[in-house]
Scaffold this active site. Structure first.
Site: not given
Length: 91
Positions: A20, A38
């Site tokens: 990320r 997520n």
């Protein structure tokens, strides 16, 4: 330049490997806005909006991600640019 938006789902070894944060760096470098987060099933969702060519560059990058990651599958669907908000968030 035409604006585009896309939602990606990235599967594989993509959680706990800076996926990320690395996606955010790439997106900001490309001038995109959106988010990377997520999902409970182990995938990462990426929403990106901005210049169409920049979205394509990010899509290419997502196929492999950062060096610690292993991307097994990448899916893409259309999204609305107004879903992206401002900046690029990680959650």
């Amino acid at each position: 330049m035409p604006e585009a938006a896309a939602r990606f789902h990235v599967a594989g070894k993509v959680q706990g490997v800076f996926f990320r944060a690395s996606t955010r760096e790439q997106a900001l470098r490309l001038g995109l806005r959106g988010h990377a987060r997520n999902l409970a099933d182990g995938r990462v969702e990426v929403l990106a909006a901005g210049d169409a060519a920049a979205v394509e560059h990010l899509a290419d990058w997502l196929r492999h991600g950062p060096s610690q990651a292993r991307v097994d599958a990448l899916t893409r669907e259309a999204a609305r640019a107004d879903e992206a908000g401002e900046g690029f968030a990680v959650s």
